[in-house]
Design a protein around this motif. Structure first.
Motif, PDB file in Angstrom:
ATOM      1  N   ASP A 122    -112.396  41.320  -3.823  1.00  0.00           N
ATOM      2  CA  ASP A 122    -111.301  40.749  -4.615  1.00  0.00           C
ATOM      3  C   ASP A 122    -110.565  39.727  -3.750  1.00  0.00           C
ATOM      4  O   ASP A 122    -109.975  40.078  -2.724  1.00  0.00           O
ATOM      5  N   GLU A 124    -108.018  37.782  -4.829  1.00  0.00           N
ATOM      6  CA  GLU A 124    -106.745  37.397  -5.443  1.00  0.00           C
ATOM      7  C   GLU A 124    -105.700  37.011  -4.397  1.00  0.00           C
ATOM      8  O   GLU A 124    -104.906  36.100  -4.598  1.00  0.00           O
ATOM      9  N   ALA A 154    -114.341  38.487  -7.073  1.00  0.00           N
ATOM     10  CA  ALA A 154    -113.453  38.570  -8.230  1.00  0.00           C
ATOM     11  C   ALA A 154    -112.148  37.849  -7.941  1.00  0.00           C
ATOM     12  O   ALA A 154    -111.701  37.797  -6.789  1.00  0.00           O
ATOM     13  N   ARG A 155    -111.556  37.303  -8.998  1.00  0.00           N
ATOM     14  CA  ARG A 155    -110.231  36.667  -8.962  1.00  0.00           C
ATOM     15  C   ARG A 155    -110.117  35.591  -7.879  1.00  0.00           C
ATOM     16  O   ARG A 155    -109.179  35.556  -7.104  1.00  0.00           O
ATOM     17  N   LYS A 157    -109.247  32.052  -6.667  1.00  0.00           N
ATOM     18  CA  LYS A 157    -108.375  30.959  -7.109  1.00  0.00           C
ATOM     19  C   LYS A 157    -109.179  29.648  -7.185  1.00  0.00           C
ATOM     20  O   LYS A 157    -110.110  29.435  -6.401  1.00  0.00           O
ATOM     21  N   PRO A 158    -108.819  28.768  -8.132  1.00  0.00           N
ATOM     22  CA  PRO A 158    -109.602  27.534  -8.340  1.00  0.00           C
ATOM     23  C   PRO A 158    -109.795  26.693  -7.079  1.00  0.00           C
ATOM     24  O   PRO A 158    -110.899  26.198  -6.830  1.00  0.00           O
ATOM     25  N   HIS A 175    -123.428  31.851  -9.918  1.00  0.00           N
ATOM     26  CA  HIS A 175    -122.195  31.768 -10.711  1.00  0.00           C
ATOM     27  C   HIS A 175    -121.907  33.069 -11.448  1.00  0.00           C
ATOM     28  O   HIS A 175    -120.753  33.414 -11.682  1.00  0.00           O
ATOM     29  N   HIS A 179    -116.394  36.629 -10.794  1.00  0.00           N
ATOM     30  CA  HIS A 179    -115.776  37.166 -12.009  1.00  0.00           C
ATOM     31  C   HIS A 179    -114.275  36.904 -12.053  1.00  0.00           C
ATOM     32  O   HIS A 179    -113.615  36.817 -11.018  1.00  0.00           O
ATOM     33  N   GLY A 180    -113.769  36.833 -13.271  1.00  0.00           N
ATOM     34  CA  GLY A 180    -112.345  36.551 -13.461  1.00  0.00           C
ATOM     35  C   GLY A 180    -111.427  37.688 -13.072  1.00  0.00           C
ATOM     36  O   GLY A 180    -110.261  37.463 -12.762  1.00  0.00           O
ATOM     37  N   ASN A 181    -111.942  38.924 -13.107  1.00  0.00           N
ATOM     38  CA  ASN A 181    -111.144  40.055 -12.644  1.00  0.00           C
ATOM     39  C   ASN A 181    -112.065  41.129 -12.063  1.00  0.00           C
ATOM     40  O   ASN A 181    -113.294  41.060 -12.209  1.00  0.00           O
ATOM     41  N   ARG A 184    -114.302  43.257 -14.602  1.00  0.00           N
ATOM     42  CA  ARG A 184    -115.545  42.613 -15.046  1.00  0.00           C
ATOM     43  C   ARG A 184    -116.618  42.678 -13.958  1.00  0.00           C
ATOM     44  O   ARG A 184    -117.802  42.852 -14.259  1.00  0.00           O
TER      45      ARG A 184
END
Length: 197
Positions: A122, A124, A154-155, A157-158, A175, A179-181, A184
């Motif tokens: 993660d 984030e 996961a998560r 940042k752009p 790709h 994952h977005g979170n 997922r």
């Protein structure tokens, strides 16, 4: 000199953060023993040393899922949260750069054993990644591949994803493994295991 010491501020530092209190004490001792300039230098050096230590030792907690939700959080603080057999979920809280990359690799190597089939990282908490950070992710991916351990992010940042993409890491990992979170990412790993063949 003693008239310049702010006793209420020292009490506040002692109550709020002990390390700042001890830096202030060391600075005062430096002023009393070697002069104002020495005291200031001592305070600055100790503060910079502490900053470097904190920056190079980011928190990397294991995550579990809060019951009946899709929220993943620190299992050290929430020991009753759900974990998934064979899947390690790790969050990096800090930048991924030359000073932290080795710590991340060591943490992952310590976590991965014969019972681990997948690692979800993660990101984030990662606001910054440099070329050495991406290179370290590549190394981590490669040694996990050798051990047949799946790797998902996961998560992301752009602006961090843009750096990973520019260095070819996104193409390397795929790709579909970003994952977005966390939910997922974990679900994708569970689905991959259940899939026939």
């Amino acid at each position: 000199v003693f008239g310049m010491i702010d006793i209420p501020e020292f009490r506040r530092l002692f109550r709020v953060t002990r390390f700042d209190f001890w830096i202030a004490v060391a600075a005062v001792i430096g002023v009393l023993s070697a002069g104002v300039l020495a005291g200031v230098v001592i305070g600055i050096v100790l503060s910079l040393g502490w900053l470097i230590y904190v920056a190079t030792q980011p928190s990397m907690p294991l995550l579990g899922r809060e019951p009946d939700t899709q929220v993943f959080r620190d299992v050290g603080e929430n020991p009753d949260d759900e974990t998934f057999e064979g899947i390690v979920v790790l969050r990096l809280d800090g930048g991924l750069f030359f000073a932290t990359a080795e710590a991340l690799e060591n943490r992952i190597r310590d976590l991965v054993d014969e019972d681990v089939r997948a690692l979800v990282l993660d990101l984030e908490g990662v606001n910054f990644v440099d070329s050495q950070g991406v290179a370290k992710l590549t190394e981590i991916y490669e040694f996990l591949q050798v051990d047949e351990v799946g790797f998902r992010l996961a998560r992301v940042k752009p602006h961090v994803l843009a750096v990973l993409d520019a260095d070819g890491f996104v193409d390397l990992i795929g790709h579909d493994r970003i994952h977005g979170n966390v939910h997922r990412a974990v679900q994708a790993e569970l689905d991959a295991v259940r899939a026939p063949g």
